[in-house]
Design a protein around this motif. Structure first.
Motif, PDB file in Angstrom:
ATOM      1  N   HIS A   1      -3.556  13.402   1.495  1.00 42.45           N
ATOM      2  CA  HIS A   1      -3.682  11.956   1.270  1.00 42.45           C
ATOM      3  C   HIS A   1      -2.984  11.263   2.443  1.00 42.45           C
TER       4      HIS A   1
ATOM      5  N   PRO B   1      -0.750   5.067   3.792  1.00 39.35           N
ATOM      6  CA  PRO B   1      -1.586   3.895   3.475  1.00 39.35           C
ATOM      7  C   PRO B   1      -1.740   2.916   4.636  1.00 39.35           C
TER       8      PRO B   1
ATOM      9  N   PHE C   1      -6.321  -1.390  -1.307  1.00 32.63           N
ATOM     10  CA  PHE C   1      -6.806  -0.122  -1.871  1.00 32.63           C
ATOM     11  C   PHE C   1      -8.103  -0.435  -2.614  1.00 32.63           C
TER      12      PHE C   1
ATOM     13  N   PRO D   1      -1.991   8.745  -4.606  1.00 27.09           N
ATOM     14  CA  PRO D   1      -0.764   8.595  -3.811  1.00 27.09           C
ATOM     15  C   PRO D   1       0.298   9.596  -4.264  1.00 27.09           C
ATOM     16  N   TRP D   2       0.972  10.186  -3.301  1.00 24.38           N
ATOM     17  CA  TRP D   2       2.014  11.175  -3.582  1.00 24.38           C
ATOM     18  C   TRP D   2       3.302  10.503  -4.081  1.00 24.38           C
TER      19      TRP D   2
ATOM     20  N   HIS E   1       6.925   9.425  -3.335  1.00 22.13           N
ATOM     21  CA  HIS E   1       7.462   9.074  -2.014  1.00 22.13           C
ATOM     22  C   HIS E   1       8.632   8.108  -2.120  1.00 22.13           C
TER      23      HIS E   1
ATOM     24  N   GLU F   1       7.909  -2.399  -0.880  1.00 22.54           N
ATOM     25  CA  GLU F   1       6.515  -2.591  -1.284  1.00 22.54           C
ATOM     26  C   GLU F   1       6.420  -3.504  -2.500  1.00 22.54           C
TER      27      GLU F   1
ATOM     28  N   MET G   1       3.246  -4.527  -4.955  1.00 22.59           N
ATOM     29  CA  MET G   1       1.820  -4.276  -5.188  1.00 22.59           C
ATOM     30  C   MET G   1       1.260  -5.225  -6.228  1.00 22.59           C
TER      31      MET G   1
ATOM     32  N   TYR H   1      -5.761   1.078 -10.768  1.00 26.61           N
ATOM     33  CA  TYR H   1      -5.199   1.674  -9.543  1.00 26.61           C
ATOM     34  C   TYR H   1      -5.026   3.171  -9.764  1.00 26.61           C
TER      35      TYR H   1
ATOM     36  N   HIS I   1       9.134   6.533  -6.111  1.00 30.30           N
ATOM     37  CA  HIS I   1       8.027   6.119  -6.987  1.00 30.30           C
ATOM     38  C   HIS I   1       6.806   6.975  -6.664  1.00 30.30           C
TER      39      HIS I   1
HETATM   40  O1  LIG Z   1       3.258   3.122  -3.938  1.00 32.94           O
HETATM   41  C1  LIG Z   1       2.044   2.934  -3.871  1.00 32.94           C
HETATM   42  O2  LIG Z   1       1.270   3.167  -4.801  1.00 32.94           O
HETATM   43  C2  LIG Z   1       1.432   2.479  -2.547  1.00 32.94           C
HETATM   44  C3  LIG Z   1       1.162   3.643  -1.693  1.00 32.94           C
HETATM   45  C4  LIG Z   1      -0.071   4.220  -1.706  1.00 32.94           C
HETATM   46  C5  LIG Z   1      -0.328   5.350  -0.965  1.00 32.94           C
HETATM   47  O3  LIG Z   1      -1.560   5.849  -0.965  1.00 32.94           O
HETATM   48  C6  LIG Z   1       0.674   5.928  -0.227  1.00 32.94           C
HETATM   49  C7  LIG Z   1       1.932   5.338  -0.186  1.00 32.94           C
HETATM   50  C8  LIG Z   1       2.174   4.195  -0.920  1.00 32.94           C
HETATM   51  O4  LIG Z   1       3.359   3.584  -0.887  1.00 32.94           O
END
Ligand SMILES: O=C(O)Cc1cc(O)ccc1O
Ligand SMILES: [Fe+2]
Length: 431
Positions: free
Chosen positions: A287, A290, A313, A327-328, A330, A336, A338, A345, A366
């Motif tokens: 993946h 973004p 997205f 999304p992983w 991270h 961020e 959203m 989503y 998250h």
């Molecule tokens: O947090 C989220 O959903 C947004 C996000 C999406 C993604 O595909 C990779 C990193 C990211 O922060």
């Protein structure tokens, strides 16, 4: 009423448009006498000496100069501001349900509710993040924002944004940008509208470089639309509301300030249909970051680091094999916020509703909720996934997004949001 007269296409162009033939002076900007008895006035969006490729200004030919209005006094709208606070800020993951529609009559300016932000108009960097919900036209009220440009993202209900430079009709899944200082009013043809607004105090939004993607892809310049000139020639007891240094001010004005009969320049409002975004992704494995979903970018003074990145997205096909496709998990240096305009989503099975929003700040962990993790870990990745009905977006910033006190206290805040990760099982089997 300003009439809609169409659009001109292109991003960052030098446009020239007149609602009345013969308005624009030929070969000069400020002739001794302007055609039709109009006044000439320049609006500079960047320093006079900004490099040519980032210099923004527009010459307007108008019925009255913008200086003509009464004295400014504070305008009371306690929910719309840039007081993001100086004290401690929680690193917790935060999420909100959609803001309820107003119970009484509220226009676009009255309906703005500050969620948070960073930096300040005084510093000339940072962003303000707001939700709005409104059910009344701005009748007799006009607004401008001296603090920054406004990226407006309706989620429900169309907006008709009548600006000095022409009219933008904006439907959900389209976005509009109103440049710093440009006067406008918002009408609601569907009677109600709600959505998101990001104020950008830093460098104006621009299209990102494409690097190895090549000369096409992501948001295409010709899909950005700027209105043709149209004007109101109207006298009455009107009000001019200004946002200046984080707070609102009002002045009486005896005429409509949307009185520009012709203009030329590149400090202009525009709209863009997010469904036209050319989404690029992996066709092998993994993946990608973004950043490939970047629509518009406000650079900071550090190369490659955004004051504001607007990321979308949209519908896409996921074909990556032997890959956890959503999304992983991270943690990011960037912060961020959203929002969801339409559908669902792919990282959140439930709780993230259209009109809702979330904030995941610098280095806060998250990612997919427990239900999404379990499903995507078992999915067949030999076949593509068609993600059809969706339009989520992110306001991403290099600096921490400080939630406002009213956002932390709001009834629509999901106080138990972090529970969406509580059900993640321990799968570790060392043997
Ligand atoms: O947090 C989220 O959903 C947004 C996000 C999406 C993604 O595909 C990779 C990193 C990211 O922060
Ligand atoms: Fe994220």
């Amino acid at each position: 009423m300003v009439k809609q007269t169409g659009y001109m296409s292109g991003f960052g162009n030098e446009f020239a448009t007149e609602a009345l033939a013969g308005t624009l002076p030929d070969g000069r900007n400020s002739p001794q006498r302007v055609a039709h008895g109009l006044y000439a006035e320049q609006i500079s969006g960047t320093a006079f000496t900004a490099p040519r490729n980032s210099n923004r200004r527009t010459w307007t030919y108008r019925i009255r100069p913008a200086a003509m209005h009464g004295k400014f006094t504070p305008f009371t709208q306690a929910h719309f501001h840039n007081d993001f606070g100086q004290g401690p800020v929680t690193p917790e993951q935060l999420r909100w349900s959609p803001m309820p529609m107003p119970a009484s009559k509220v226009d676009f300016i009255e309906g703005l509710f500050t969620m948070g932000g960073n930096g300040s108009p005084a510093a000339g960097s940072g962003i303000g993040i707001h939700l709005y919900s409104a059910n009344a036209d701005m009748s007799g009220r006009y607004f401008y924002n001296a603090d920054g440009e406004m990226l407006i993202v309706p989620q429900q209900g169309r907006l008709v944004i009548c600006t000095e430079l022409g009219v933008l009709e904006v439907t959900p899944q389209e976005v509009a940008v109103i440049p710093r200082g440009i006067r406008f009013k918002v009408n609601l043809p569907d009677r109600e509208s709600r959505g998101y607004v990001c104020e950008n105090f830093g460098a104006f939004l621009r299209l990102p470089d494409l690097g190895p993607i090549g000369s096409n892809g992501l948001a295409q310049p010709r899909d950005f639309l700027t209105p043709c000139a149209s004007y109101e020639d109207q006298e009455g007891d009107f009000e001019l509301v200004a946002k200046f240094q984080g707070h609102l001010w009002r002045a009486d004005i005896g005429h409509s300030p949307l009185d520009v009969v012709g203009w030329h320049g590149n400090h202009v409002p525009y709209k863009y249909d997010l469904r036209k975004f050319n989404t690029i992704g992996s066709i092998s494995f993994d993946h990608p970051d973004p950043s490939i979903f970047l629509v518009l970018h406000s650079p900071s003074d550090t190369p490659g680091v955004g004051n504001l990145d607007f990321v979308v997205f949209g519908p896409r096909i996921l074909a990556m094999q032997d890959t956890f496709r959503p999304p992983w998990f991270h943690r990011n240096i960037a912060s961020e916020c959203m929002g969801l305009i339409h559908g669902a989503y792919d990282a959140k099975a439930e709780g993230f509703a259209p009109g809702g929003c979330s904030i995941h700040n610098c280095m806060t962990g998250h990612g997919p909720d427990a239900a999404t993790f379990e499903k995507a870990s078992q999915a067949d990745t030999t076949k593509p996934d068609y993600i059809r009905d969706t339009m989520a977006f992110m306001f991403e910033s290099r600096h921490v997004i400080r939630p406002s006190q009213q956002a932390m206290d709001a009834a629509h805040r999901q106080a138990e949001y972090i529970e969406c990760w509580a059900g993640l099982e321990k799968h570790f089997k060392p043997a």
